[in-house]
Write an enzyme that holds these catalytic residues in place. Sequence first.
Site, PDB file in Angstrom:
ATOM      1  N   LYS A 202      42.746  42.151  34.840  1.00 37.04           N
ATOM      2  CA  LYS A 202      43.865  43.021  35.203  1.00 37.04           C
ATOM      3  C   LYS A 202      45.082  42.685  34.339  1.00 37.04           C
ATOM      4  O   LYS A 202      45.702  43.549  33.748  1.00 37.04           O
ATOM      5  CB  LYS A 202      44.170  42.834  36.689  1.00 37.04           C
ATOM      6  CG  LYS A 202      45.294  43.674  37.222  1.00 37.04           C
ATOM      7  CD  LYS A 202      45.405  43.518  38.737  1.00 37.04           C
ATOM      8  CE  LYS A 202      46.690  44.124  39.252  1.00 37.04           C
ATOM      9  NZ  LYS A 202      46.842  44.001  40.703  1.00 37.04           N
ATOM     10  N   GLU A 208      40.722  31.534  31.749  1.00 38.64           N
ATOM     11  CA  GLU A 208      39.258  31.459  31.696  1.00 38.64           C
ATOM     12  C   GLU A 208      38.679  32.655  30.940  1.00 38.64           C
ATOM     13  O   GLU A 208      37.819  32.528  30.077  1.00 38.64           O
ATOM     14  CB  GLU A 208      38.671  31.449  33.123  1.00 38.64           C
ATOM     15  CG  GLU A 208      38.973  30.212  33.934  1.00 38.64           C
ATOM     16  CD  GLU A 208      40.237  30.331  34.745  1.00 38.64           C
ATOM     17  OE1 GLU A 208      41.167  31.082  34.344  1.00 38.64           O
ATOM     18  OE2 GLU A 208      40.328  29.667  35.797  1.00 38.64           O
ATOM     19  N   GLY A 264      43.145  42.668  42.681  1.00 41.45           N
ATOM     20  CA  GLY A 264      41.915  42.220  42.017  1.00 41.45           C
ATOM     21  C   GLY A 264      40.700  42.256  42.936  1.00 41.45           C
ATOM     22  O   GLY A 264      39.653  42.810  42.584  1.00 41.45           O
ATOM     23  N   ARG A 265      40.840  41.685  44.123  1.00 39.44           N
ATOM     24  CA  ARG A 265      39.677  41.593  45.018  1.00 39.44           C
ATOM     25  C   ARG A 265      39.326  42.932  45.674  1.00 39.44           C
ATOM     26  O   ARG A 265      38.367  43.004  46.442  1.00 39.44           O
ATOM     27  CB  ARG A 265      39.908  40.495  46.061  1.00 39.44           C
ATOM     28  CG  ARG A 265      41.191  40.656  46.855  1.00 39.44           C
ATOM     29  CD  ARG A 265      41.536  39.345  47.572  1.00 39.44           C
ATOM     30  NE  ARG A 265      42.835  39.386  48.243  1.00 39.44           N
ATOM     31  CZ  ARG A 265      44.000  39.137  47.642  1.00 39.44           C
ATOM     32  NH1 ARG A 265      44.045  38.869  46.347  1.00 39.44           N
ATOM     33  NH2 ARG A 265      45.130  39.175  48.312  1.00 39.44           N
ATOM     34  N   GLU A 350      41.275  34.919  50.373  1.00 35.84           N
ATOM     35  CA  GLU A 350      42.435  35.075  49.495  1.00 35.84           C
ATOM     36  C   GLU A 350      43.459  36.019  50.143  1.00 35.84           C
ATOM     37  O   GLU A 350      44.657  35.887  49.937  1.00 35.84           O
ATOM     38  CB  GLU A 350      41.992  35.616  48.131  1.00 35.84           C
ATOM     39  CG  GLU A 350      42.976  35.303  47.017  1.00 35.84           C
ATOM     40  CD  GLU A 350      42.387  35.536  45.639  1.00 35.84           C
ATOM     41  OE1 GLU A 350      41.960  34.560  45.012  1.00 35.84           O
ATOM     42  OE2 GLU A 350      42.348  36.687  45.196  1.00 35.84           O
ATOM     43  N   HIS A 381      16.423  28.120  57.802  1.00 40.47           N
ATOM     44  CA  HIS A 381      15.741  26.850  57.542  1.00 40.47           C
ATOM     45  C   HIS A 381      16.702  25.810  56.996  1.00 40.47           C
ATOM     46  O   HIS A 381      16.274  24.795  56.447  1.00 40.47           O
ATOM     47  CB  HIS A 381      14.585  27.073  56.566  1.00 40.47           C
ATOM     48  CG  HIS A 381      13.553  27.992  57.140  1.00 40.47           C
ATOM     49  ND1 HIS A 381      12.450  27.555  57.833  1.00 40.47           N
ATOM     50  CD2 HIS A 381      13.502  29.348  57.180  1.00 40.47           C
ATOM     51  CE1 HIS A 381      11.744  28.600  58.245  1.00 40.47           C
ATOM     52  NE2 HIS A 381      12.371  29.704  57.870  1.00 40.47           N
ATOM     53  N   LYS A 501      47.146  28.375  38.356  1.00 42.35           N
ATOM     54  CA  LYS A 501      47.141  28.832  36.963  1.00 42.35           C
ATOM     55  C   LYS A 501      48.235  28.101  36.166  1.00 42.35           C
ATOM     56  O   LYS A 501      48.023  27.654  35.041  1.00 42.35           O
ATOM     57  CB  LYS A 501      47.366  30.352  36.887  1.00 42.35           C
ATOM     58  CG  LYS A 501      46.175  31.183  37.394  1.00 42.35           C
ATOM     59  CD  LYS A 501      46.398  32.695  37.206  1.00 42.35           C
ATOM     60  CE  LYS A 501      45.219  33.529  37.692  1.00 42.35           C
ATOM     61  NZ  LYS A 501      45.353  34.972  37.540  1.00 42.35           N
TER      62      LYS A 501
END
Length: 539
Positions: A202, A208, A264-265, A350, A381, A501
Amino acid sequence: MQHDAWQAVLQELETTRNSHLRDLFAADPRRAARFTARAAGWTLDYSKNRITPRLMKRLIALAEASGLRAEIEAMFTGAPINATENRAVLHTALRNLSGERVVVDGRDVMPDIREVRARMATFCDHVRSGSWRGHTGRPIRAIVNIGIGGSDLGPAMACEALKPFSKRSLRCFFVSNVDATHLAEVLRQVKAEQTLFIVASKTFTTQETLTNALSARDWLLSRLGGDPAAVARHFAAVSTNRERVVAFGIAPENMFGFWDWVGGRYSLPSAIGLPLMLSIGPRNFEKLLKGYHAMDVHFRTAPFERNLPVLLGLLGILYHNGYGAETHAVLPYDQYLARLPAYLQQLDMESNGKSTDRQGRPVGGTTGPVIWGEPGTNGQHAFYQLIHQGTRLIPCDFIGFCRSHNPLGDHHDKLLANFIAQSEALAMGKTAAACRAEGVPEALVPHKTFAGNRPSNTLLADALTPRTLGALIALYEHKVFTQGVVWNIFSFDQWGVELGKVLAGRVLHELQAAAEPELNHDASTNALILRCRGARPRA
Ligand code: G6Q
């Protein structure tokens, strides 16, 4: 939280606190029907919760007293409800298929949304049909999405979820971690001349993503003879930041934009969904949007008593604030939904991992729960033991489908049998008397007894399709929104992410400095930096 309405919930909760789900079901033959609601292809059975009709009324009254109805309208109509960033919150406009205008700052945003989507569709058709050629004239066979957080988790989850609808000859990969291993292992599986990289960011400033994108570009150029013109045939970008995309060297015609009012999410239905559209095709992408939209309309218009996101939100609040539950398990009984828990983890944690209310004061109680989970039956399990017999209360969402995309033998019947039996076992438990009747030795009776009364929701749809997936994501988005409103917190900022960041930038500088840097952190941080500097290869 709205004090009086919440106190009324707590009072009512006291009258039901000692009721067992066994007794509640026995006392009301209509309980399952009473506490079942439907929308957008999904059925929510919430009858296995510690609720009564009176308690649900109080919870609904809490939503009303919190002003949820007005808040929903404010979101859908573009009010700047992301107040700390002074932005509208309009992921719902991305899938607004109603033809209605959505106005932000006096301008209808719908034409721009449609224009980008049409460009995406044309691009996807070219790539999928093979008419888009790489630098050496070969068609594209691999898509590598480079992004992180909201620019990764949505498309990664959805590409996996909708694999049965994908073009199998076009493989999709996702690189997010700045750990070079992530990129290197993906690059080992693809051929440069047939690979398309999508740099999804964005802001186009994320460390990263830019690091991975630069390394991917170097890798591509080193394999295609170093001609910078190759970048235009092998790189596309998804961003709100045109200048930086162009500065990176990606051609503007290969850039797909979105807007600052898309968090973003919440961005999968925007251009961030490009890898998904490439994988499943524009028509299936449209169906995904239809599913989102159907749930949006339901959330906006259905009475709270039958409103799936509102119900899920309120039930979560009952357990987290009323019973002190700390976590919430998401248990999809479908292997294609393997990444759903991780996706919902970001969406929920978030958004609602906040301890300051909208007035800037510390919140009164707890907010966002820890979200976790794994696909069934694997979880059974592994960690279900703790859900069944541990000391903690863990509300669960069971998510399943009547039909499978892989109808092999009786696998699906067995999967569904487990899906159904687990919520029954959690709710009903197993009494000591039942153990004794089975001849369980007295010393083992306490160990083989299950208290039961452990709450869960069951979400069931006919099949996992683009439509039902879209509706499911919107369901959880609006659940999170509902909870944020009741908790009186801002769900659409993420200042905690920003701090990380900034700090990483400072430490990076100190790790890489040629001369010994002066370190002014705490003693632990200083020592870690020195230890890692000491292990760096000498130039
Ligand atoms: C999502 C968050 C965060 C964000 C990433 C990537 O809501 O804001 O996860 O998506 O930090 O940011 P960019 O897309 O700007 O690279």
